[in-house]
Enzyme design. Structure first.
Site, PDB file in Angstrom:
ATOM      1  N   ALA A  10      17.877 -54.620  -2.629  1.00  0.00           N
ATOM      2  CA  ALA A  10      17.458 -56.017  -2.487  1.00  0.00           C
ATOM      3  C   ALA A  10      18.457 -56.808  -1.653  1.00  0.00           C
ATOM      4  CB  ALA A  10      17.285 -56.656  -3.867  1.00  0.00           C
ATOM      5  N   ALA A  11      19.669 -56.985  -2.181  1.00  0.00           N
ATOM      6  CA  ALA A  11      20.662 -57.820  -1.502  1.00  0.00           C
ATOM      7  C   ALA A  11      21.063 -57.238  -0.146  1.00  0.00           C
ATOM      8  CB  ALA A  11      21.896 -57.988  -2.387  1.00  0.00           C
ATOM      9  N   ARG A  21      18.943 -61.119  12.686  1.00  0.00           N
ATOM     10  CA  ARG A  21      18.252 -62.241  13.324  1.00  0.00           C
ATOM     11  C   ARG A  21      19.247 -63.283  13.832  1.00  0.00           C
ATOM     12  NH1 ARG A  21      14.487 -61.356   9.039  1.00  0.00           N
ATOM     13  NH2 ARG A  21      15.469 -62.972   7.753  1.00  0.00           N
ATOM     14  N   CYS A  42      12.049 -54.040  -9.525  1.00  0.00           N
ATOM     15  CA  CYS A  42      11.441 -54.807 -10.612  1.00  0.00           C
ATOM     16  C   CYS A  42       9.983 -54.414 -10.838  1.00  0.00           C
ATOM     17  CB  CYS A  42      11.516 -56.308 -10.317  1.00  0.00           C
ATOM     18  SG  CYS A  42      13.189 -56.954 -10.194  1.00  0.00           S
ATOM     19  N   TYR A 426      -1.571 -83.129 -15.986  1.00  0.00           N
ATOM     20  CA  TYR A 426      -2.444 -82.878 -17.134  1.00  0.00           C
ATOM     21  C   TYR A 426      -3.884 -82.695 -16.667  1.00  0.00           C
ATOM     22  CZ  TYR A 426      -5.949 -83.966 -20.599  1.00  0.00           C
ATOM     23  OH  TYR A 426      -7.089 -83.915 -21.363  1.00  0.00           O
TER      24      TYR A 426
END
Length: 452
Positions: A10-11, A21, A42, A426
């Site tokens: 991931a990291a 980039r 995950c 609501y």
């Protein structure tokens, strides 16, 4: 500029893509001892469950895609040593070792499963942990040819696997050494989670707390019995150990980098280690807690991605601060959503606050709606100042919505007084007229010293 990244789940993968980039002319390379790069660990419990058939759905970016963007990926290649003075790392592949020069180094070595000291735990082929793609494939294949399983540990992963196995018709035993399951929650909320799970009719699982596994026995290389110190024995077709994880910080420690109290790599808000041209991100490093101000180790996929981005920006010369974490998390087990953010009541005491809490159980929408569910929400605040400290919610799918709202309030360091008049949405399908969060705030107003 040569930029070397150690680790690519991931990291590390996020850092590589971002820095390329930012610095398109730089040489960016990822070195990982894994067989895959850039994937969602995950999602492994949901692959095992059968939500999707092809594990490749978990792959975010392939080696070929990285190559097309100018990033070299070296799979099954371990970095054995970091030489900060020489600005080199020692890489070891299948049949060779070589030194690599770097101008910037990003450590994203992640974490590994913790294996308890259990007799026989390393002696059988059907004892698994869940961390990598191969782990998920092996567990799923074993599950599809089994009737019984024992899970050791009851954190998020343990309960997610409980759901996966139950939905595939297995008899499941969960053994937890502590007095409560999913111990990251306060004890009262953990108890409610267990009560909800055990209220399921005709359930085919058993949860046992206060049980320390002492031995695994079997025949012909396969485990078939799990024994506990209390004398209980559980027959099984396989075992999955979900007893927590350990940060992979040894490489950094051996290089002389500073290690935090948690055992993870110590970094500043720029994700720099004690060596300014070496950065660390993801599950291998500590981060500041936004509420307590203390350094903590909270290994989460969402955090890893944000840290990877921050490390890349600073390594590229773009000054960026990572403020820290709240520990916001969510999981699901058999139609029970479990979510939390900030400090628990127990943690608040440990960090020197004087906490008060309010617990509200309420429908997640108007009672006449056909799919109405219930949420139990606990909100913690500081008695003297009214500062919001954290919250936990369990129940229907709407539990995470309340925690996400509370997380935003924690990030803004709001007090109960500032939050209680919040203009929350609501409509009958989405919320009762007074949201459980606002009910909790009104209760807290009567408990804090500062007047509301």
């Amino acid at each position: 500029m040569n930029i070397v990244i150690i680790g690519g789940v991931a990291a590390g993968a996020k850092a590589a893509a971002k820095i390329k980039r930012l610095l398109p002319d730089s040489n960016v390379s990822i070195y990982t001892d894994d067989t895959h790069v850039s994937y969602s660990s995950c999602g492994l419990p949901y692959y095992i469950e059968g939500n999707f058939e092809d594990y490749k759905a978990l792959l975010v970016r392939s080696v070929e895609e990285f190559k097309a963007s100018g990033i070299d990926v070296f799979l099954e290649t371990k970095i054995d040593k970091i030489l900060p003075k020489q600005r080199q790392v020692l890489a070891c592949g299948k049949d060779k070792a070589w030194l690599i020069d770097y101008d910037r180094l990003i450590i994203a070595t992640g974490a590994r499963p913790f294996i308890p000291n259990i007799k026989g735990v390393n002696d059988f082929d059907n004892i698994y942990t869940l961390r990598k793609i191969e782990d998920g494939i092996n567990i799923r294949n074993k599950m599809l040819n089994s009737k019984k399983v024992v899970i050791i540990g009851s954190g998020f992963i343990g309960l997610e696997l409980l759901e996966a196995f139950v939905k595939n018709g297995l008899e499941v035993v969960v053994l937890e050494k502590g007095n409560h399951i999913i111990s990251s929650f306060d004890a009262d909320m953990s108890l409610l989670i267990r009560e909800r799970l055990e209220s399921i009719p005709d359930r085919n699982f058993l949860i046992q707390t206060g049980e320390i596994v002492s031995e695994v026995t079997g025949t012909n290389g396969l485990a078939d019995t799990v024994k506990t110190l209390s004398g209980k024995e559980f027959k099984t077709d396989f075992v999955v150990i979900c007893a927590g994880i350990i940060p992979n910080s040894e490489l950094a420690k051996n290089a002389g980098l500073e290690i935090g109290e948690s055992g993870a790599i110590k970094v500043n808000k720029l994700m720099q280690t004690s060596e300014p041209n070496i950065y660390a991100c993801g599950d291998c490093c500590e981060e500041p807690h936004i509420i307590s101000g203390h350094s903590v180790w909270v290994p989460l996929g969402s955090t890893a991605n944000k840290e990877g981005r921050c490390a890349a920006l600073n390594a590229a010369g773009v000054y960026t601060i990572f403020e820290g974490v709240l520990g916001s998390a969510v999981s699901r087990c058999l139609n029970t959503t479990m979510s939390m953010t900030g400090l628990t009541e127990k943690e608040a005491i440990e960090f020197g606050f004087t906490p008060v809490s309010a617990t509200v159980s309420k429908y997640d929408k108007v009672a006449y709606m056909p799919d109405v569910g219930e949420i139990t929400l606990k909100v913690v605040a500081d008695k003297a100042t009214g500062l919001l400290l954290g919250g936990q919610a369990i129940g229907s799918l709407g539990a995470d919505k309340r925690i996400n709202t509370l997380a935003s309030a924690l990030l803004g360091h709001l007090t109960v007084h500032q939050f209680k008049n919040n203009d929350l949405t609501y409509s009958p399908p989405y919320s009762p007229t007074i949201d459980p969060l606002l009910d909790a705030m009104n209760i807290l107003c009567g408990k804090i010293t500062r007047r509301c």
